[in-house]
Enzyme design. Structure first.
Site, mmCIF file in Angstrom:
data_model
loop_
_atom_site.group_PDB
_atom_site.id
_atom_site.type_symbol
_atom_site.label_atom_id
_atom_site.label_comp_id
_atom_site.label_asym_id
_atom_site.label_seq_id
_atom_site.Cartn_x
_atom_site.Cartn_y
_atom_site.Cartn_z
ATOM 1 N N ASN A 37 1.106 -13.451 -4.569
ATOM 2 C CA ASN A 37 1.351 -14.731 -3.791
ATOM 3 C C ASN A 37 1.493 -15.850 -4.482
ATOM 4 O O ASN A 37 0.926 -16.047 -5.629
ATOM 5 C CB ASN A 37 0.431 -14.896 -2.819
ATOM 6 N N THR A 38 2.569 -16.630 -4.328
ATOM 7 C CA THR A 38 2.663 -17.924 -4.894
ATOM 8 C C THR A 38 3.022 -18.864 -3.879
ATOM 9 O O THR A 38 3.762 -18.597 -2.606
ATOM 10 C CB THR A 38 3.875 -17.983 -6.052
ATOM 11 N N HIS A 65 0.873 -1.177 0.005
ATOM 12 C CA HIS A 65 0.177 -0.087 -0.094
ATOM 13 C C HIS A 65 0.955 1.302 0.085
ATOM 14 O O HIS A 65 1.855 1.398 0.937
ATOM 15 C CB HIS A 65 -0.812 0.077 1.274
ATOM 16 N N HIS A 80 -0.388 -6.904 -5.165
ATOM 17 C CA HIS A 80 -0.549 -8.057 -4.474
ATOM 18 C C HIS A 80 0.135 -8.988 -5.453
ATOM 19 O O HIS A 80 -0.120 -9.409 -6.655
ATOM 20 C CB HIS A 80 -2.065 -8.385 -4.422
ATOM 21 N N GLY A 96 -4.653 -22.538 10.613
ATOM 22 C CA GLY A 96 -3.983 -22.210 12.147
ATOM 23 C C GLY A 96 -2.814 -21.261 11.826
ATOM 24 O O GLY A 96 -1.760 -21.357 12.814
ATOM 25 N N GLY A 97 -2.708 -20.464 10.745
ATOM 26 C CA GLY A 97 -1.742 -19.590 10.257
ATOM 27 C C GLY A 97 -1.780 -18.327 11.276
ATOM 28 O O GLY A 97 -2.693 -18.021 12.165
#
Length: 296
Positions: free
Chosen positions: A129-130, A117, A127, A279-280
């Site tokens: 993610n991999t 941001h 954004h 559970g991250g």
């Protein structure tokens, strides 16, 4: 597509290599963003010290953990580049939603997640993610998308959109045998869509999940190229916009647009759900949230 997991797809060496790549990519992205902070010298924040990433490790009860890398700077109002490698068992109510977990709840997953941001409303948010996930099947997932926060910049012919799409197309076309660009571009447009608003989150990019062509090395090479493409194009986009003057009205527009982003992450985002269901670390999962946001 996903295929039945074989002995080779369970090779710990593949898991090690994937996790090592996500770690390396995190370090390269953090270095590139800190260099931007060093080079910025204009605007009302130019006199502030350049931002630096602060890292914090977190353990996951049940197996594995990750590292949060968070920076609040003079160019990047808030940016998180987080990695994790976790393992354990899916909760019973979540197993039917994950390929290969219906009869065997054990899993292993590693990945990187980036959300930036920017202070200047002329610089779009990004954004990426991999990830690599292993159950009784294994696959890659992820993608990257760009979110301009000013309405007049939310066009496909805007210079930032053109550059970003070219970078993602290039990543796919470099591995065309396993990465169909038009399919993954369309998937991104459909996934990052706010149904309740009837509007896209940004200008798109690519998105893919359950990616298993049957050639692990080719799939891994493609996933690496997505990260490299983001690393090439986004710092360029930031640098050419970061010194552009902005008005209070543009800042207000930016804050309102950020609200749309929050709505998507809380209502639709698979990564948010996956992280919370496995559970991250909550701080890491919700680091994608804007630091300042408004709803009119």
């Amino acid at each position: 597509m996903t295929g039945d997991r074989t002995a080779s797809s369970l090779d710990p060496e593949r898991q090690r290599r994937a996790a090592a790549w996500f770690n390396e990519l995190r370090d390269r992205i953090c270095a590139a963003f800190e260099a931007i902070e060093d080079d910025y010298a204009g605007g009302e924040h130019g006199a502030l010290p350049p931002g630096r990433f602060e890292r914090r490790d977190w353990p996951r009860p049940g197996g594995g953990g990750g590292t949060i890398a968070l920076m609040h700077g003079r160019v990047f109002e808030k940016v998180g580049v987080n990695i994790s490698t976790v393992f354990g068992e899916f909760a019973p109510e979540f197993r039917a939603q994950i390929p290969g977990a219906e009869n065997d709840p054990r899993f292993w997953a590693s990945g990187i997640s980036l959300i930036a941001h920017l202070t200047n409303p002329h610089v779009p948010a990004v954004h990426m993610n991999t990830r690599f996930v292993v159950t009784t099947k294994s696959w890659f997932g992820g993608g990257a998308d760009l979110t301009p926060v000013l309405d007049r910049r939310r066009r496909q012919d805007d210079a930032d959109a053109v550059a970003f799409h070219a970078a993602m197309r290039g990543a796919c076309e470099a591995h065309a045998a396993v990465a169909p660009y038009e399919k993954y571009k369309k998937w991104c447009d459909e996934y990052f869509y706010l149904k309740h608003r009837k509007e896209p989150r940004g200008i798109g990019g690519i998105f893919f999940d359950w990616h298993d062509s049957g050639d692990w090395e080719a799939d891994f090479a493609f996933v690496q190229e997505v990260g490299r493409a983001l690393l090439r194009v986004y710092p360029h986009i930031v640098r050419r916009n970061m010194a552009t003057p902005w008005t209070e009205a543009e800042r207000e527009e930016q804050l309102v647009r950020r609200g749309r982003y929050v709505e998507f992450n809380l209502l639709y985002d698979r990564g948010t759900v996956f992280g919370l269901k496995t559970g991250g670390n909550v701080d890491s999962i919700l680091s994608s949230m804007r630091p300042v946001v408004k709803w009119p």
